[in-house]
Enzyme design. Structure first.
Site, PDB file in Angstrom:
ATOM      1  N   LYS A   1     -13.614 -25.531 -19.355  1.00  0.00           N
ATOM      2  CA  LYS A   1     -12.744 -26.483 -18.669  1.00  0.00           C
ATOM      3  C   LYS A   1     -12.019 -25.812 -17.504  1.00  0.00           C
ATOM      4  O   LYS A   1     -11.944 -26.355 -16.398  1.00  0.00           O
ATOM      5  CB  LYS A   1     -11.714 -27.048 -19.648  1.00  0.00           C
TER       6      LYS A   1
ATOM      7  N   ARG B   1     -12.543 -30.350 -33.441  1.00  0.00           N
ATOM      8  CA  ARG B   1     -13.444 -31.433 -33.043  1.00  0.00           C
ATOM      9  C   ARG B   1     -14.028 -31.104 -31.677  1.00  0.00           C
ATOM     10  O   ARG B   1     -13.683 -31.715 -30.676  1.00  0.00           O
ATOM     11  CB  ARG B   1     -12.684 -32.767 -33.021  1.00  0.00           C
TER      12      ARG B   1
ATOM     13  N   ASN C   1     -20.436 -36.775 -25.795  1.00  0.00           N
ATOM     14  CA  ASN C   1     -21.003 -35.470 -25.464  1.00  0.00           C
ATOM     15  C   ASN C   1     -21.213 -34.653 -26.732  1.00  0.00           C
ATOM     16  O   ASN C   1     -20.495 -34.854 -27.713  1.00  0.00           O
ATOM     17  CB  ASN C   1     -20.032 -34.700 -24.541  1.00  0.00           C
TER      18      ASN C   1
ATOM     19  N   TYR D   1     -20.527 -25.865 -18.567  1.00  0.00           N
ATOM     20  CA  TYR D   1     -19.846 -26.790 -19.464  1.00  0.00           C
ATOM     21  C   TYR D   1     -20.884 -27.633 -20.200  1.00  0.00           C
ATOM     22  O   TYR D   1     -21.961 -27.167 -20.508  1.00  0.00           O
ATOM     23  CB  TYR D   1     -18.801 -27.623 -18.689  1.00  0.00           C
TER      24      TYR D   1
ATOM     25  N   GLU E   1      -6.906 -30.063 -26.003  1.00  0.00           N
ATOM     26  CA  GLU E   1      -8.349 -30.306 -25.896  1.00  0.00           C
ATOM     27  C   GLU E   1      -9.029 -30.239 -27.255  1.00  0.00           C
ATOM     28  O   GLU E   1      -8.850 -29.285 -28.022  1.00  0.00           O
ATOM     29  CB  GLU E   1      -8.972 -29.253 -24.969  1.00  0.00           C
ATOM     30  N   ASP E   2      -9.815 -31.260 -27.556  1.00  0.00           N
ATOM     31  CA  ASP E   2     -10.690 -31.295 -28.725  1.00  0.00           C
ATOM     32  C   ASP E   2      -9.951 -31.094 -30.050  1.00  0.00           C
ATOM     33  O   ASP E   2     -10.405 -30.353 -30.929  1.00  0.00           O
ATOM     34  CB  ASP E   2     -11.827 -30.280 -28.569  1.00  0.00           C
TER      35      ASP E   2
ATOM     36  N   ASP F   1      -6.762 -34.408 -22.385  1.00  0.00           N
ATOM     37  CA  ASP F   1      -7.882 -34.851 -21.565  1.00  0.00           C
ATOM     38  C   ASP F   1      -8.795 -35.803 -22.317  1.00  0.00           C
ATOM     39  O   ASP F   1      -9.347 -36.737 -21.734  1.00  0.00           O
ATOM     40  CB  ASP F   1      -8.674 -33.634 -21.076  1.00  0.00           C
ATOM     41  N   ASP F   2      -8.974 -35.599 -23.616  1.00  0.00           N
ATOM     42  CA  ASP F   2      -9.855 -36.480 -24.392  1.00  0.00           C
ATOM     43  C   ASP F   2      -9.324 -37.908 -24.419  1.00  0.00           C
ATOM     44  O   ASP F   2     -10.099 -38.864 -24.492  1.00  0.00           O
ATOM     45  CB  ASP F   2      -9.987 -35.954 -25.829  1.00  0.00           C
TER      46      ASP F   2
END
Length: 566
Positions: free
Chosen positions: A179, A161, A427, A108, A250-251, A273-274
């Site tokens: 993930k 993103r 990150n 990851y 996610e993202d 999760d973000d």
């Protein structure tokens, strides 16, 4: 500790009552390679198809470690582990569990970021599902092409993103794959219950559009109502095809992530999760920082560098905790300030999104060294001047602006606090607002530090500092295991708050003595199980479980943990 081995179950899930020799050797969930016994080789017609030696999993892992060490770069190590996952899934997870601290940064962040950027060039065997907007109206049919029927977790992205790297299009698949690998390695969720998905709505990445090896839809991104209708079709299709599935968004960009979560969170089992995972891990870090500094959560005042979905998620969970502990809602909101690309977010600033309104405060009583003449704009465009005026106890970076916490900023935090809390959470590592060494050196060792990416331990003036990694991996796999064990039909903010509290309790006094506000990553399986048990308990207490409450929730959950051994 009892475990499900998931051996025969793997075969039955695919309709393989008697797997063929081809399936045994080339299905990653069945293949044991040279570990097939003499009797198994004889029974299944494998004699002559493998070298003569019957090897243990330990011997196989010794060979894997040797080959891994021979790879010349982290990207090559990523590709090597990816190929191992495709070839022998149990060996892959046994390797990760054997030294998660070494392998997690490869599987990851930060290496997965480079892997996404290079995905079109390094792709070998595609993983997961790629659902193109060209096939709108057929999403249910496409999902039914997946060979496993009992999917319990989908991590889905549209690739716009990815980490702090921007639009990676379909090449963002590396994020859902990574993930979900950590769902299994860090919390024991069975891998056959997981499915990574990319919703391919095009890309605005000019380099990808011009690259003949880009494997996704070669068109600019679909937006607006057509985009949301496509995502809605996907969410609805999941409910039909995989009715027990939890969706992890996610993202997605800030403009998409917040309304997407609001659109679906109260009607299906899903989370972002973000937003929620980042909030929980940051809150757990604040709990640890309070223990280290001898302060209380009620004493904290937070300045966020970055005002997107992750920052707002942290602020809202922090506010939820303060209100639950008795603080007035308005007072709790006043403890959170934000700096965005235009400067300090204040009341009256034009063009603010609705979700920032509770955190846009009147700054007329503050004194800024760089106050601008127009009250309609930000009165402060310098982070260091914002720190001097607001005097926050904690500085949290979710901006993806590398180096934003420069020496002047860290020194200003240190002037305002005996133990400044500094969390550069962006990150990958290349986007971190500062490094551990910078925070410790510029604060003369006073900083309580945690970052989104790993940093090596260091000594400063004779004292050991072990930087904490405020990585969501402490939260989302544990949430996943709790949902898996309870078949929860919703994921709530209360579950993330419970996870943050449970995680903070796993940090020992010894951890705190070396500056570590999270439990060591090396212990993450046991940490995740402890967090999952507490979250599962809350699920049952809240009436959200779709299974009866077992007499011993912990024993039940532990019985479900995936065991990668043969």
């Amino acid at each position: 500790m009892p475990h499900h081995r998931h051996r025969r179950a793997d075969s039955l899930a695919r309709g393989m009552d008697s797997p063929t020799r081809f399936q045994l050797l080339f299905d990653a969930r069945l293949n044991k390679g040279t570990a097939f016994t003499e009797a198994e080789r004889d029974e299944h017609g494998l004699l002559g198809l493998l070298p003569d030696a019957v090897e243990s999993e330990a011997t196989q892992m010794a060979r894997i470690r040797l080959q891994y060490a021979q790879q010349p770069s982290d990207l090559m190590r990523y590709q090597y582990l990816s190929a191992l996952q495709d070839r022998n899934e149990r060996l892959f997870y046994a390797l990760l569990r054997s030294d998660i601290q070494t392998y997690m940064p490869i599987v990851y962040t930060p290496t997965v970021g480079e892997a996404c950027q290079q995905f079109g060039h390094i792709m070998r065997r595609p993983k997961g599902m790629y659902i193109s907007i060209r096939h709108r109206g057929r999403v249910r049919e496409i999902l039914r092409n997946w060979l496993v029927q009992d999917i319990r977790f989908i991590v889905v992205t549209d690739g716009e993103r990815i980490l702090g790297l921007g639009d990676q299009g379909t090449c963002g698949m590396g994020i859902p794959v990574g993930k979900l690998a950590l769902y299994t390695a860090c919390a024991g969720v069975p891998p056959q219950a997981t499915l990574p998905v990319v919703l391919d709505v095009g890309t605005n990445n000019e380099a990808f559009l011009a690259d003949p090896l880009y494997p996704g839809l070669r068109a600019r991104r679909t937006t607006g109502d057509e985009y949301f209708a496509f995502v809605d079709e996907f969410v609805d299709a999941v409910q039909e095809v995989f009715p027990d599935c939890c969706i992890q968004f996610e993202d997605f960009t800030n403009a998409i992530a917040i309304p997407l979560l609001a659109r679906h969170r109260d009607r299906v089992c899903c989370f972002n999760d973000d937003i929620q995972g980042t909030a929980a891990v940051a809150l757990a870090g604040l709990f640890g920082a309070c223990r280290m500094a001898g302060t209380r959560m009620h004493d904290q005042r937070i300045l966020f560098m970055g005002a997107g979905s992750a920052a707002v998620g942290i602020a809202e969970l922090f506010v939820t905790h303060l209100v639950r502990e008795g603080m007035d809602l308005q007072e709790a909101h006043s403890r959170c300030w934000f700096v965005n690309s235009r400067g300090l977010v204040t009341a009256g600033m034009p063009g603010l999104p609705e979700y920032l309104a509770p955190f846009a405060h009147d700054a007329s009583g503050l004194v800024f060294a760089d106050r601008t003449p127009s009250s309609a704009q930000s009165p402060c465009t310098s982070l260091v001047h914002a720190v001097d005026a607001i005097r926050p106890t904690a500085l949290i970076g979710v901006s993806t602006v590398a180096g934003a916490f420069d020496q002047a900023v860290v020194e200003a935090m240190t002037r305002a606090n005996a133990r400044p809390i500094i969390f550069p959470l962006s990150n990958p590592t290349s986007k971190s607002e500062c490094t551990a060494e910078q925070a410790i050196r510029w604060s003369d060792g006073a900083a309580i530090f945690a970052a989104g990416s790993p940093f090596a331990p260091l000594h400063w003036k004779g004292r050991l500092h072990v930087p904490g990694q405020g990585n969501n991996v402490y939260i989302y796999p544990a949430i996943g295991m709790a949902v898996y064990a309870t078949r929860a039909h919703r994921v709530t903010d209360a579950m993330f708050l419970r996870a943050a509290e449970a995680l903070a309790r796993q940090t020992t006094e010894h951890d705190l003595s070396v500056g570590l506000i999270y439990p060591p990553v090396s212990d993450i399986l046991q940490t995740s199980i402890a967090v999952a048990i507490e979250v599962a308990t809350l699920v049952h207490e809240s009436g959200l479980a779709r299974v009866p409450r077992p007499a011993d929730i912990g024993a039940h959950l532990r019985s479900l943990i995936y065991d990668p051994s043969y």
